[in-house]
Design an enzyme around this catalytic site. Structure first.
Site, PDB file in Angstrom:
ATOM      1  N   GLU A 171     128.961  21.499  33.628  1.00  0.00           N
ATOM      2  CA  GLU A 171     129.980  22.554  32.761  1.00  0.00           C
ATOM      3  C   GLU A 171     129.103  23.110  31.795  1.00  0.00           C
ATOM      4  O   GLU A 171     130.478  23.003  30.499  1.00  0.00           O
ATOM      5  CB  GLU A 171     131.781  21.976  32.751  1.00  0.00           C
ATOM      6  CG  GLU A 171     131.671  22.135  34.065  1.00  0.00           C
ATOM      7  CD  GLU A 171     133.437  21.146  34.329  1.00  0.00           C
ATOM      8  OE1 GLU A 171     133.981  21.411  32.859  1.00  0.00           O
ATOM      9  OE2 GLU A 171     133.781  21.105  35.740  1.00  0.00           O
TER      10      GLU A 171
ATOM     11  N   GLU B 124     132.313  21.154  45.016  1.00  0.00           N
ATOM     12  CA  GLU B 124     133.680  20.479  44.579  1.00  0.00           C
ATOM     13  C   GLU B 124     134.869  21.417  45.204  1.00  0.00           C
ATOM     14  O   GLU B 124     135.872  21.589  44.534  1.00  0.00           O
ATOM     15  CB  GLU B 124     134.208  20.428  42.671  1.00  0.00           C
ATOM     16  CG  GLU B 124     132.852  19.836  42.400  1.00  0.00           C
ATOM     17  CD  GLU B 124     133.191  19.445  40.781  1.00  0.00           C
ATOM     18  OE1 GLU B 124     134.578  19.876  40.320  1.00  0.00           O
ATOM     19  OE2 GLU B 124     132.188  19.481  40.184  1.00  0.00           O
TER      20      GLU B 124
END
Length: 521
Positions: free
Chosen positions: A302, A414
């Site tokens: 991220e 995820e």
């Protein structure tokens, strides 16, 4: 409900009794404290459903504790321990229905020799009180069979997905995120229900937290060379004993609560900080290379913003600021990881890049630059926290194809599919879609579309695998992480219900793997 109940005596704490005040009340003073009643022998409780109406105090809700219905054959004390009602399903001061299906492969609850003790107990670190307003046991029909009707995932599902082993349907890793000491109630090392589902269906695991920066490199002694591997080692060793591979998550992540204070407060030069990060990455990857079953890493997690245009995170990233206000730390991390292990797969991992938007564009720009300069990146991890209605399957496939077209591996790292999208126009908790047969089957199709789309646009040699972010709806991160849900369990995003039973989503995932038509039937 004024007779027959008593305090239980399980767990580390013993409950001396219960009181009666418009229901059975017990003080949740510790893990395993609860209340029980007896069902006289002979019993035919196998496949029976236990349903309790409970009301928890605000203190109990705030403690984050959970509730567990259970049953035990008295004298032998063989039990049913697979049922679970997470804190997210409970609302302080409001009656909540919690359920459990008594289902054991040895049919231990169909017997004539002993009474059966049925009860409910607090799990975790509870405080406050629990009031049991009613309790009902519904016996199974004399000739019961698996039903294809999906029921609420907040209770026990009677749906059978007819999937023997999900992992056997793919030539690439099928993974799942699990907990260890970070979530004791769902600890893969001690929770046998977690172990059963994971060992049956998955051949790769990701640690939800314990292999992140602050867990492995907390620097509690003030020495930047100190690492803490104990919990993560136990997790990796367990996986190895079951022939399960590990996807490491994550070597570098900016999120403030996961960055050790010694990094945040770094007073040295940017060059010294980058050298420390080289050591950080190299030490961890080298340590787990020796284990032999850590086959891939999220090297950096991220690092891109969600704006348009998307840029590298700056003021909200310790790593960017301490590296001299530069994103050079990203490529340094990949280089250090490759020096530590020549064979492990190295991923950049991010969310919302499946939307085929400005962030996807920035991602493609970054990996193109890395390839031009021989930065050793293997692939990109698409987190894929998606909703039923967003993003479109067309944009998901287009985004993955852009990375596949660069010759990189694509890994869905995820995956979860929330029933409710709190970012939709006009959405509110009061009008939220509930988990019903209709929404369950729509979720089945959505899972199928995503898995089938992955296989469609990612060449076989570039498929890094698909990992689901959690085992059951009871422990999804979305209940607490999505503030718009207001603490309500409104996501129902995973393949198994609160009690580890199949959901239609599992069938949809399997259909996507096998090329079966994706339908909501």
């Amino acid at each position: 409900m004024t007779t027959g109940w008593r305090g239980n005596s399980t767990g580390a704490n013993t409950n001396s009794g219960v009181t009666y005040d418009k229901g059975v009340v017990f003080t949740a003073s510790g893990d395993g404290v609860g209340a029980v009643f007896d069902v006289a022998k002979p019993t035919q409780l196998e496949k029976a459903t236990v349903e309790m109406m409970v009301n928890v105090s605000s203190e109990f809700k705030a403690s984050g504790a959970n509730l567990q219905i259970y049953a035990q054959v008295k004298n032998t004390w063989a039990g049913e321990w697979d049922c679970w009602s997470g804190n997210g399903e409970l609302t302080a001061g409001t009656d909540s229905k919690v359920t459990c299906t008594i289902s054991e492969t040895d049919n231990r609850f169909n017997q004539t020799a002993n009474d059966v003790q049925v009860g409910i107990q607090a799990k975790g670190t509870p405080t406050g009180t629990v009031t049991i307003k009613s309790a009902k046991i519904t016996l199974a029909p004399a000739t019961s069979s698996s039903s294809s009707t999906a029921t609420s995932s907040a209770s026990t599902s009677s749906y059978a997905a007819n999937v023997a082993h999900l992992k056997d349907l793919a030539t690439f890793p099928i993974g799942v995120s699990v907990s260890n000491t970070d979530a004791p109630a769902y600890n893969i090392l001690t929770n046998t229900a977690e172990q059963t589902v994971v060992e049956k269906h998955f051949n790769q695991m990701t640690a939800g937290n314990i292999m992140k920066v602050s867990y492995l490199h907390p620097n509690n002694t003030g020495n930047a060379s100190d690492f803490t591997f104990t919990n993560a080692d136990a997790f990796v060793d367990y996986a190895k004993s079951k022939d399960i591979k590990i996807h490491g998550h994550a070597l570098i992540w900016h999120s403030s609560y996961q960055v050790p204070n010694f990094m945040k407060n770094w007073a040295g030069t940017s060059d010294e900080f980058l050298t420390m990060l080289d050591t950080h990455v190299n030490t961890i990857v080298t340590h787990y290379k020796a284990k032999g079953n850590v086959t891939s890493w999220d090297v950096v997690n991220e690092a891109l913003t969600d704006g348009s245009p998307s840029t590298f995170r700056s003021t909200d990233s310790t790593f960017y600021m301490k590296s001299g206000n530069s994103a050079v730390y990203i490529e340094r991390a990949f280089k250090a990881a490759r020096l530590a292990d020549a064979n492990v797969d190295l991923y950049y991992n991010d969310y919302n890049i499946d939307q085929n938007n400005a962030k996807t564009t920035k991602l493609v720009e970054m990996v193109t630059d890395f390839q031009a300069r021989s930065i050793p990146i293997t692939g990109v991890g698409f987190q894929m926290h998606v909703f039923m209605d967003y993003p479109s399957i067309e944009n998901i496939k287009a985004a993955m194809k852009k990375i596949a077209d660069k010759g990189l591996k694509v890994k869905i790292t995820e995956l979860d599919v929330a029933i409710n999208n709190p970012y939709s126009s006009g959405w509110s908790v009061s009008t939220a879609t509930q988990y019903t047969s209709t929404s369950a089957l729509a979720q089945k199709k959505r899972y199928c579309d995503i898995v089938a789309g992955y296989k469609e646009v990612v060449p076989e040699a570039q498929r890094g695998g698909i990992t689901v972010w959690g085992t059951t709806d009871a422990n999804t991160w979305l209940t607490s992480a999505t503030s718009q849900y207001n603490g309500q369990a409104l996501a129902w995003p995973l393949l198994f219900d609160n009690n580890y039973n199949d959901k239609p989503a599992l069938r949809g995932f399997a259909d996507g793997l096998t090329g079966t038509a994706c339908t909501n039937l």
